[in-house]
Design a protein around this motif. Structure first.
Motif, mmCIF file in Angstrom:
data_model
loop_
_atom_site.group_PDB
_atom_site.id
_atom_site.type_symbol
_atom_site.label_atom_id
_atom_site.label_comp_id
_atom_site.label_asym_id
_atom_site.label_seq_id
_atom_site.Cartn_x
_atom_site.Cartn_y
_atom_site.Cartn_z
ATOM 1 N N LYS A 264 -7.402 8.473 0.012
ATOM 2 C CA LYS A 264 -7.041 7.888 -1.119
ATOM 3 C C LYS A 264 -5.679 6.960 -0.793
ATOM 4 O O LYS A 264 -4.756 7.619 0.028
ATOM 5 C CB LYS A 264 -6.568 8.808 -2.145
ATOM 6 C CG LYS A 264 -7.775 9.660 -2.428
ATOM 7 C CD LYS A 264 -7.330 10.750 -3.713
ATOM 8 C CE LYS A 264 -8.661 11.784 -4.180
ATOM 9 N NZ LYS A 264 -8.281 12.550 -5.047
ATOM 10 N N LEU A 265 -5.388 6.122 -1.597
ATOM 11 C CA LEU A 265 -4.349 5.153 -1.335
ATOM 12 C C LEU A 265 -3.998 4.461 -2.632
ATOM 13 O O LEU A 265 -4.935 4.529 -3.648
ATOM 14 C CB LEU A 265 -4.194 4.373 -0.241
ATOM 15 C CG LEU A 265 -5.142 3.403 0.094
ATOM 16 C CD1 LEU A 265 -5.107 2.217 -0.848
ATOM 17 C CD2 LEU A 265 -5.166 3.017 1.634
ATOM 18 N N ILE A 266 -2.961 3.642 -2.743
ATOM 19 C CA ILE A 266 -2.530 2.936 -3.899
ATOM 20 C C ILE A 266 -2.131 1.541 -3.423
ATOM 21 O O ILE A 266 -1.588 1.394 -2.510
ATOM 22 C CB ILE A 266 -1.399 3.800 -4.837
ATOM 23 C CG1 ILE A 266 -1.471 4.946 -5.328
ATOM 24 C CG2 ILE A 266 -0.918 2.647 -6.028
ATOM 25 C CD1 ILE A 266 -0.297 5.833 -5.905
ATOM 26 N N ILE A 267 -2.996 0.615 -4.328
ATOM 27 C CA ILE A 267 -2.840 -0.879 -3.972
ATOM 28 C C ILE A 267 -1.824 -1.148 -4.968
ATOM 29 O O ILE A 267 -2.202 -1.229 -6.482
ATOM 30 C CB ILE A 267 -3.925 -1.501 -3.890
ATOM 31 C CG1 ILE A 267 -4.900 -0.843 -3.191
ATOM 32 C CG2 ILE A 267 -3.642 -2.891 -3.711
ATOM 33 C CD1 ILE A 267 -6.559 -1.548 -3.244
ATOM 34 N N LEU B 190 0.724 -1.182 -0.098
ATOM 35 C CA LEU B 190 0.095 0.063 0.000
ATOM 36 C C LEU B 190 0.912 1.155 -0.208
ATOM 37 O O LEU B 190 1.873 1.365 0.935
ATOM 38 C CB LEU B 190 -1.125 -0.047 1.248
ATOM 39 C CG LEU B 190 -1.880 -1.184 1.314
ATOM 40 C CD1 LEU B 190 -2.678 -1.030 2.691
ATOM 41 C CD2 LEU B 190 -2.904 -1.414 0.323
ATOM 42 N N LEU B 191 0.594 2.306 -0.893
ATOM 43 C CA LEU B 191 1.288 3.348 -1.091
ATOM 44 C C LEU B 191 0.276 4.547 -0.510
ATOM 45 O O LEU B 191 -0.824 4.409 -0.820
ATOM 46 C CB LEU B 191 1.852 3.852 -2.237
ATOM 47 C CG LEU B 191 2.685 2.685 -2.913
ATOM 48 C CD1 LEU B 191 3.172 2.881 -4.300
ATOM 49 C CD2 LEU B 191 4.004 2.702 -1.618
ATOM 50 N N GLY B 192 0.725 5.719 -0.086
ATOM 51 C CA GLY B 192 -0.118 6.959 0.297
ATOM 52 C C GLY B 192 -0.504 7.511 -0.858
ATOM 53 O O GLY B 192 -0.073 7.410 -1.899
ATOM 54 N N PRO B 193 -1.165 8.816 -0.768
ATOM 55 C CA PRO B 193 -1.529 9.308 -2.125
ATOM 56 C C PRO B 193 -0.403 10.040 -2.492
ATOM 57 O O PRO B 193 -0.615 10.295 -3.925
ATOM 58 C CB PRO B 193 -2.610 10.439 -1.325
ATOM 59 C CG PRO B 193 -2.112 10.579 0.240
ATOM 60 C CD PRO B 193 -1.725 9.295 0.544
ATOM 61 N N ASN B 194 0.765 10.393 -1.988
ATOM 62 C CA ASN B 194 2.043 10.831 -2.722
ATOM 63 C C ASN B 194 2.928 9.573 -3.314
ATOM 64 O O ASN B 194 3.887 9.897 -3.596
ATOM 65 C CB ASN B 194 2.638 11.678 -1.585
ATOM 66 C CG ASN B 194 3.185 10.710 -0.273
ATOM 67 O OD1 ASN B 194 2.938 9.522 -0.479
ATOM 68 N ND2 ASN B 194 4.040 11.272 0.673
ATOM 69 N N GLY B 195 2.500 8.445 -3.218
ATOM 70 C CA GLY B 195 3.054 7.366 -3.819
ATOM 71 C C GLY B 195 4.087 6.759 -3.061
ATOM 72 O O GLY B 195 4.842 5.971 -3.644
ATOM 73 N N LYS B 196 4.013 7.115 -1.801
ATOM 74 C CA LYS B 196 4.975 6.641 -0.946
ATOM 75 C C LYS B 196 4.503 5.801 0.190
ATOM 76 O O LYS B 196 3.243 5.744 0.426
ATOM 77 C CB LYS B 196 6.058 7.563 -0.412
ATOM 78 C CG LYS B 196 6.805 8.599 -1.356
ATOM 79 C CD LYS B 196 7.376 9.624 -0.441
ATOM 80 C CE LYS B 196 8.211 10.498 -1.742
ATOM 81 N NZ LYS B 196 9.306 11.488 -1.264
ATOM 82 N N ALA B 197 5.322 5.095 0.711
ATOM 83 C CA ALA B 197 5.024 4.168 1.830
ATOM 84 C C ALA B 197 4.805 4.748 3.323
ATOM 85 O O ALA B 197 5.338 4.399 4.261
ATOM 86 C CB ALA B 197 5.714 2.930 1.916
ATOM 87 N N SER B 198 4.185 5.830 3.359
ATOM 88 C CA SER B 198 3.880 6.851 4.375
ATOM 89 C C SER B 198 2.748 7.759 4.223
ATOM 90 O O SER B 198 2.118 7.739 3.044
ATOM 91 C CB SER B 198 5.205 7.663 4.465
ATOM 92 O OG SER B 198 5.627 8.307 3.407
ATOM 93 N N SER C 49 -5.524 2.871 -7.962
ATOM 94 C CA SER C 49 -5.948 3.932 -7.063
ATOM 95 C C SER C 49 -7.139 3.487 -6.404
ATOM 96 O O SER C 49 -8.105 2.950 -6.943
ATOM 97 C CB SER C 49 -6.152 5.162 -7.955
ATOM 98 O OG SER C 49 -5.057 5.419 -8.284
ATOM 99 N N PHE C 50 -7.258 3.754 -4.959
ATOM 100 C CA PHE C 50 -8.425 3.234 -4.218
ATOM 101 C C PHE C 50 -8.961 4.559 -3.452
ATOM 102 O O PHE C 50 -8.210 5.165 -2.704
ATOM 103 C CB PHE C 50 -8.099 2.004 -3.507
ATOM 104 C CG PHE C 50 -9.060 1.528 -2.593
ATOM 105 C CD1 PHE C 50 -10.309 0.919 -3.097
ATOM 106 C CD2 PHE C 50 -9.066 1.910 -1.228
ATOM 107 C CE1 PHE C 50 -11.286 0.554 -2.224
ATOM 108 C CE2 PHE C 50 -9.842 1.271 -0.187
ATOM 109 C CZ PHE C 50 -11.342 0.809 -0.893
ATOM 110 N N ILE C 51 -10.059 4.810 -3.545
ATOM 111 C CA ILE C 51 -10.588 5.732 -2.580
ATOM 112 C C ILE C 51 -11.881 5.387 -1.492
ATOM 113 O O ILE C 51 -12.530 4.332 -1.931
ATOM 114 C CB ILE C 51 -11.472 6.695 -3.486
ATOM 115 C CG1 ILE C 51 -10.596 7.599 -4.565
ATOM 116 C CG2 ILE C 51 -12.200 7.652 -2.572
ATOM 117 C CD1 ILE C 51 -11.305 8.409 -5.607
ATOM 118 N N TYR C 52 -11.735 5.380 -0.564
ATOM 119 C CA TYR C 52 -12.507 5.003 0.594
ATOM 120 C C TYR C 52 -12.952 6.098 1.318
ATOM 121 O O TYR C 52 -12.536 7.348 1.902
ATOM 122 C CB TYR C 52 -11.490 4.222 1.474
ATOM 123 C CG TYR C 52 -10.242 4.651 2.103
ATOM 124 C CD1 TYR C 52 -10.378 5.216 3.230
ATOM 125 C CD2 TYR C 52 -9.105 4.521 1.192
ATOM 126 C CE1 TYR C 52 -9.087 5.715 4.125
ATOM 127 C CE2 TYR C 52 -8.065 5.312 1.754
ATOM 128 C CZ TYR C 52 -8.194 5.719 2.890
ATOM 129 O OH TYR C 52 -6.733 6.430 3.479
#
Length: 289
Positions: free
Chosen positions: A210-213, A189-197, A252-255
């Motif tokens: 928002k996050l990235i799977i 999982l990556l944060g909205p900035n594309g990093k693992a944070s 991209s995943f929105i929750y």
């Protein structure tokens, strides 16, 4: 009128033979009906592990008398092994170049390039300086190269030949049985900035996060995955992802949540056709106010 540089001249017989054999390697590699024959594949590999080094020697040491037949053959095998080993390392770290046939094609293409250089070098020599290899005569020269040597020198030569043969066979075995690492799949999982944070875990009611799977296939083959995302046992997303080997997919995943409290966001990855056992899993806790 006699043309000194004609390719019909016996001085080019070894290079012409090398070109013909290399063409046979290409035919074996290109046509599946031929390369399924194990004997042909082994023969092609053994010859590939000699010819590249031989034509390289012919390029840099094109004159007759620069070394005897035994030394030239020995160095040709050694150089071919070096060329194959270096290319093997390059192919190991190059995605998509993991086919034995493709490796043979690339080595054969490289051999043709070196052959052109060898032809050009030899054309510039006088007739007396060119290498001419009548193959029966070369066999007798190889025999004669052992005459006059001491027993220790003969023993050293025999040991060198045995080591070269073992090196060739070992290289063939490694190419035919390449080592593969343990198959696995990256799931992250990556944060909205594309990093693992900087994950958005503190939300208000109905605020979107928002996050990235990420999924990366290192299984050695095409894999069909099933991705299921749940929040407190409610399915938010359920989709199939098909990935070739060494390819990745970032989704991209929105929750959001419509009630306050602590929520558990679960990400489950199934490796199809198994829909029962979760292959990889991740989770994220949300605080909704």
């Amino acid at each position: 009128m006699k043309t000194e540089n004609s390719l019909r001249n016996p001085s080019y017989s070894d290079l012409i033979l090398a070109a013909i054999l290399t063409l046979l390697f290409l035919i074996i590699a290109i046509f599946p009906s031929l390369n399924e024959n194990f004997v042909l594949r082994i023969s092609a590999l053994l010859l590939v592990l000699f010819i590249p080094g031989y034509v390289l020697m012919a390029t840099f040491l094109p004159r007759i008398g620069e070394m005897n037949v035994f030394v030239r053959i020995s160095l040709s095998i050694a150089l071919s092994i070096v060329i194959t080993a270096v290319l093997g390392l390059i192919f190991y770290y190059t995605d998509g170049i993991n086919s034995l046939n493709l490796i043979i094609i690339i080595i054969s293409a490289l051999t043709y390039i070196i052959l052109l250089l060898a032809f050009q070098r030899r054309r510039r020599l006088t007739e007396s300086g060119k290498i001419s290899i009548p193959f029966l005569k070369s066999y007798h020269e190889l025999q004669a190269s052992f005459q006059g040597e001491t027993k220790k020198e003969i023993l050293a030569s025999v040991i060198l030949i045995v080591l070269l043969v073992l090196a060739v066979l070992t290289t063939v075995y490694i190419i035919m049985n390449p080592l593969h690492g343990e198959p696995f799949t990256e799931f992250y999982l990556l944060g909205p900035n594309g990093k693992a944070s900087n994950y958005q875990t503190d939300l208000t009611i109905n605020q979107q996060g928002k996050l990235i799977i990420g999924i990366v296939n290192h299984e050695g083959t095409i894999v069909n995955y099933r991705l299921v995302v749940k929040m407190d046992n409610n399915v938010l997303q359920d989709e199939i992802v098909s990935l070739p080997n060494n390819q990745k997919e970032e989704i991209s995943f929105i929750y959001s949540a419509d009630t306050p409290g602590q929520k558990r966001l679960e990400f489950s990855l199934y490796k199809l056709p198994d829909n029962q056992k979760v292959y990889r899993s991740l989770h994220l806790f949300l605080n909704v106010t």
